[in-house]
Design a protein around this motif. Sequence first.
Motif, short mmCIF file in Angstrom:
data_model
loop_
_atom_site.label_atom_id
_atom_site.label_comp_id
_atom_site.label_asym_id
_atom_site.label_seq_id
_atom_site.Cartn_x
_atom_site.Cartn_y
_atom_site.Cartn_z
N GLY A 164 3.54 -15.19 31.14
CA GLY A 164 3.33 -14.21 32.21
C GLY A 164 1.89 -13.78 32.41
N PHE A 289 7.19 -9.37 32.74
CA PHE A 289 6.94 -10.35 31.67
C PHE A 289 6.81 -9.70 30.29
CE2 PHE A 289 2.41 -9.93 30.43
CZ PHE A 289 2.02 -8.95 31.32
N GLY A 347 4.88 -11.69 36.40
CA GLY A 347 3.75 -11.79 35.48
C GLY A 347 2.62 -10.85 35.83
#
Length: 358
Positions: A164, A289, A347
Amino acid sequence: MPEVRLSKEKPLLVDGPASIVLREGTATSLGAPIQIGNSLVIAKYRRIAIETEMNAVFQIRIGEPGSYRQVNGSTIPPSWRDAAEALRHSRGLAVILGDVDSGKSTLCTYLANTCLGHGGQTSIIDGDVGQADIGPPTTTSSSTVTKHIINLQELRPERSYFIGDTSPSSTPDKLVQSITHLRDKISTGSGIIILNTDGWVREDEAVEHKRQLLDSLRPDLVLALSLDHELDHILELLNRPTLPLEASSFALTRTREERKKAREEGYRRFLKNPKHMDLRLNTIKLRMFNAPQQQRLDQITPYRGTITGLLDENGELLSIGRIERIGNGIVRITTSTEETPRTVELGAVVLSTRFDEI
Ligand SMILES: Nc1ncnc2c1ncn2[C@@H]1O[C@H](COP(=O)(O)OP(=O)(O)OP(=O)(O)O)[C@@H](O)[C@H]1O
Ligand SMILES: [Mg+2]
């Protein structure tokens, strides 16, 4: 087009963008044989070294700001040859450690080529989330080596995980877990696995992270590519077989901007022919993430441009994507995969519509 004649003592060093063709003789790059007549393309900001046992004639085409020159003697340090020998003997898992631009990916390629064909399977794990070679940046991947390679990017990712972020420091535990999973899923028997790592080695947290990684993996060999004792803190107390290796004096250093450009090429390689995918939020898990236990995002903000990992039921990466929008119960993602994910992870990177980092 200029022609260059190589001898054993005078290898060729080419900085991309460039393309070269072997016209006569025999030659290798990092242990990979080069075929007569095939064109070899060297990307911008990349360097390759070509050697010959006897002699060879190359035709060279150079673009801006590429260049070529002949150097005195092999660019492969003797300690790299010893490392290949040691790995063919020890087999099992070898972990490459080194600072940024120390030549980790190059060493990894050289080892892959020189282990190929010595019995058993050779696999590579790419654990460098920033300058990822096998999968896109922000991911870890594994791949089996079935042919000689000039560059790790020729390998197809067979299994990947979404981290991420391009920096290993945001979720170091997740990184250790993903690399350990990748190792556990490779069934090699008496084979060889080579792990390439990121260049985060100097800060205290980096030292702690690398120690945890090595603790979790218990490798058969640690290959420490060092310039100036920068790995000493990681290696002290480590009770695994370790070989100190010299970083090649021909390693090319890259600026921040060049590294960013290389990452952007990496996103684009895995977002070719992208399409929109609309997913109903009540049919998938959507999470950040760095919050893996999260089932739902608390606050739905647009997240436009955010990089995403599209994950299957086992948490493995199907593909990366870019968020177009989240709203009205739907998330729209630009991605190359047609497979429907179970989980979508958001992410830390934000990408433009051309997949440049913003
Ligand atoms: N032994 C060598 N001979 C010729 N060129 C080399 C050698 N080692 C490294 N290079 C060149 O130097 C550059 C940096 O090397 P490499 O990409 O392997 O380093 P790295 O440690 O993986 O860097 P990063 O931190 O960006 O992942 C590359 O262009 C590579 O081709
Ligand atoms: Mg690298």
